[in-house]
Design an enzyme around this catalytic site. Structure first.
Site, mmCIF file in Angstrom:
data_model
loop_
_atom_site.group_PDB
_atom_site.id
_atom_site.type_symbol
_atom_site.label_atom_id
_atom_site.label_comp_id
_atom_site.label_asym_id
_atom_site.label_seq_id
_atom_site.Cartn_x
_atom_site.Cartn_y
_atom_site.Cartn_z
ATOM 1 N N ASP A 1 0.701 -1.249 0.042
ATOM 2 C CA ASP A 1 -0.097 0.121 -0.082
ATOM 3 C C ASP A 1 0.842 1.257 -0.168
ATOM 4 O O ASP A 1 0.388 2.344 0.293
ATOM 5 C CB ASP A 1 -1.105 -0.004 1.225
ATOM 6 C CG ASP A 1 -2.145 -0.928 1.046
ATOM 7 O OD1 ASP A 1 -2.852 -0.381 0.212
ATOM 8 O OD2 ASP A 1 -2.401 -1.670 1.850
ATOM 9 N N GLU B 1 -0.465 9.466 1.951
ATOM 10 C CA GLU B 1 -0.774 10.497 2.682
ATOM 11 C C GLU B 1 -1.325 9.702 4.210
ATOM 12 O O GLU B 1 -1.420 10.590 5.123
ATOM 13 C CB GLU B 1 -2.344 10.994 2.120
ATOM 14 C CG GLU B 1 -3.269 11.400 3.149
ATOM 15 C CD GLU B 1 -4.661 11.714 2.337
ATOM 16 O OE1 GLU B 1 -4.791 12.948 2.021
ATOM 17 O OE2 GLU B 1 -5.491 11.076 2.245
ATOM 18 N N ASP B 2 -1.402 8.557 4.203
ATOM 19 C CA ASP B 2 -1.920 7.963 5.575
ATOM 20 C C ASP B 2 -0.792 7.702 6.751
ATOM 21 O O ASP B 2 -1.041 7.667 7.757
ATOM 22 C CB ASP B 2 -2.575 6.767 5.459
ATOM 23 C CG ASP B 2 -3.759 6.502 4.508
ATOM 24 O OD1 ASP B 2 -4.661 7.530 4.749
ATOM 25 O OD2 ASP B 2 -3.834 5.924 3.672
ATOM 26 N N ARG C 1 -0.061 -2.386 7.431
ATOM 27 C CA ARG C 1 0.416 -1.053 6.990
ATOM 28 C C ARG C 1 1.349 -0.396 7.898
ATOM 29 O O ARG C 1 2.022 0.955 7.887
ATOM 30 C CB ARG C 1 -0.644 0.149 6.273
ATOM 31 C CG ARG C 1 -1.428 -0.341 5.347
ATOM 32 C CD ARG C 1 -1.952 0.723 4.434
ATOM 33 N NE ARG C 1 -1.207 1.872 4.036
ATOM 34 C CZ ARG C 1 -1.830 2.703 3.477
ATOM 35 N NH1 ARG C 1 -3.148 3.178 3.534
ATOM 36 N NH2 ARG C 1 -0.969 3.753 3.290
ATOM 37 N N ARG D 1 -10.221 2.955 11.030
ATOM 38 C CA ARG D 1 -8.707 3.238 10.975
ATOM 39 C C ARG D 1 -8.204 4.205 12.183
ATOM 40 O O ARG D 1 -6.920 4.386 12.375
ATOM 41 C CB ARG D 1 -8.258 3.702 9.677
ATOM 42 C CG ARG D 1 -8.453 2.841 8.456
ATOM 43 C CD ARG D 1 -7.947 1.758 8.656
ATOM 44 N NE ARG D 1 -8.074 0.773 7.383
ATOM 45 C CZ ARG D 1 -7.363 0.767 6.448
ATOM 46 N NH1 ARG D 1 -6.653 1.547 5.910
ATOM 47 N NH2 ARG D 1 -7.928 -0.184 5.190
ATOM 48 N N HIS E 1 -12.287 6.599 4.804
ATOM 49 C CA HIS E 1 -11.524 7.740 5.524
ATOM 50 C C HIS E 1 -12.697 9.187 5.432
ATOM 51 O O HIS E 1 -13.483 8.936 4.503
ATOM 52 C CB HIS E 1 -10.315 7.977 4.956
ATOM 53 C CG HIS E 1 -9.315 7.124 4.966
ATOM 54 N ND1 HIS E 1 -8.584 6.563 4.182
ATOM 55 C CD2 HIS E 1 -8.475 6.890 6.378
ATOM 56 C CE1 HIS E 1 -7.503 5.706 4.726
ATOM 57 N NE2 HIS E 1 -7.619 5.897 5.786
ATOM 58 N N CYS F 1 -4.769 10.291 -1.427
ATOM 59 C CA CYS F 1 -3.913 9.383 -0.530
ATOM 60 C C CYS F 1 -2.641 9.290 -1.261
ATOM 61 O O CYS F 1 -1.711 8.826 -0.759
ATOM 62 C CB CYS F 1 -4.504 8.104 -0.527
ATOM 63 S SG CYS F 1 -5.932 7.786 -1.676
HETATM 64 C C1 CIR Z 1 -5.771 1.137 2.452
HETATM 65 O O1 CIR Z 1 -6.930 0.102 2.644
HETATM 66 O O2 CIR Z 1 -5.256 1.542 3.438
HETATM 67 C C2 CIR Z 1 -5.427 1.232 0.947
HETATM 68 N N1 CIR Z 1 -5.604 0.153 0.112
HETATM 69 C C3 CIR Z 1 -6.106 2.426 0.583
HETATM 70 C C4 CIR Z 1 -5.885 3.765 1.320
HETATM 71 C C5 CIR Z 1 -6.463 5.077 0.724
HETATM 72 N N2 CIR Z 1 -6.004 6.192 1.440
HETATM 73 C C6 CIR Z 1 -6.747 7.314 1.619
HETATM 74 O O3 CIR Z 1 -7.822 7.305 0.896
HETATM 75 N N3 CIR Z 1 -5.932 8.202 2.385
#
Ligand code: CIR
Length: 270
Positions: A74, A79-80, A99, A148, A178, A265
């Site tokens: 991922d 961004e996360d 992650r 999350r 999110h 993201c």
């Molecule tokens: C996840 O599920 O964490 C990733 N496959 C997608 C994350 C998307 N992130 C975001 O919208 N900030």
């Protein structure tokens, strides 16, 4: 589209650096919560990432591409991993267990850009918070409790940023991954929202997305411009009025969407 007078844009930062991360060769193992398990064409995802970076550049950002987390499926969804403010960067603790190791890799890069880099974990070992759950509007940080992000995570963030006069406001979302799936800030300061996933947020001008484009509320604001997915033409048309944005740059992000990814993201804006 016609630009607003130049002086209206003076409040935007003169320089925006966009940190991005290359697509992992293992992207097919990415976490999927809402997206169906369709195969991801990794080469196509790489091309889409290149086009995304070009769109950010067109919007005026200086784009960097990191490669530290390529072993993590991922990693492109950078961004996360952090909440970056003018004064400091907060390194998040991922709510998605697979992650968990991504933020550490990004922290050292952020230390080159911010004097203060604070790990969220240092305040509470149970804290969980992903960058996709935080929307900044000036000195207000809207944060959502989701699968999350937990209450400990929100409290830890609030504790860290209060010294810099940020107000952390918790908002509710439903049926989406999110907060930034449900709403993002437009350059004008208005919020673009999907009313099915979030109620209008008091104190802000809330602009609904076009019907039948559920993922359209996610746009990246770079100065007066935005970058968004080309999958949402009616919403793009609705906000491309000059009142909310100067220019709209669209890009095909279909392979990212197969892993529940969207436009914001894919970058951390500094
Ligand atoms: C996840 O599920 O964490 C990733 N496959 C997608 C994350 C998307 N992130 C975001 O919208 N900030």
């Amino acid at each position: 589209m016609s630009a607003r007078p130049a002086e209206e844009h003076l409040k935007y930062p003169a320089r925006v650096i966009a940190l991005t991360h290359r697509v992992s060769p293992r992207m097919n193992e990415a976490v999927r919560t809402f997206a169906a398990h369709e195969p991801i064409d990794v080469a196509r995802a790489e091309r889409q990432h290149e086009a995304y970076r070009a769109a950010l550049e067109k919007a005026g950002a200086e784009v960097r591409v990191l490669d530290v987390n390529a072993a993590h499926p991922d990693c492109v969804f950078i961004e996360d991993t952090a909440v970056v403010l003018d004064e400091l960067a907060v390194i998040t603790v991922m709510g998605a267990p697979s992650r968990a190791d991504e933020p550490a890799g990004i922290a050292s890069e952020l230390a080159r850009h911010r004097e203060m880099v604070v790990p969220l974990r240092s305040l509470n070992a149970n804290a969980r918070l992903e960058g996709g759950d935080v929307v900044r509007l000036g000195k207000v940080l809207l944060v959502a409790l989701t699968a999350r992000t937990n209450a400990e995570g929100v409290a830890a963030l609030a504790d860290i940023v209060k010294a810099y006069d940020y107000e952390v406001r918790t908002v509710g979302v439903r049926d989406c991954l999110h907060l930034k799936s449900a709403c993002t800030a437009l350059p004008s300061g208005a919020l673009l929202i999907n009313p099915s996933w979030i109620d209008p947020v008091s104190g802000f001008d809330c602009v609904p997305i076009a019907e039948d484009e559920p993922n359209a509320a996610n746009v990246v604001a770079v100065g007066p411009d935005i970058v968004m997915s080309s999958a949402h033409p009616y919403t793009a048309e609705r906000i491309a009025s000059g009142k909310y944005v100067r220019d709209v740059h669209t890009v095909d992000l279909s392979e990212m969407a197969k892993a529940d990814g969207c436009a914001t993201c894919l970058s951390l804006l500094l």
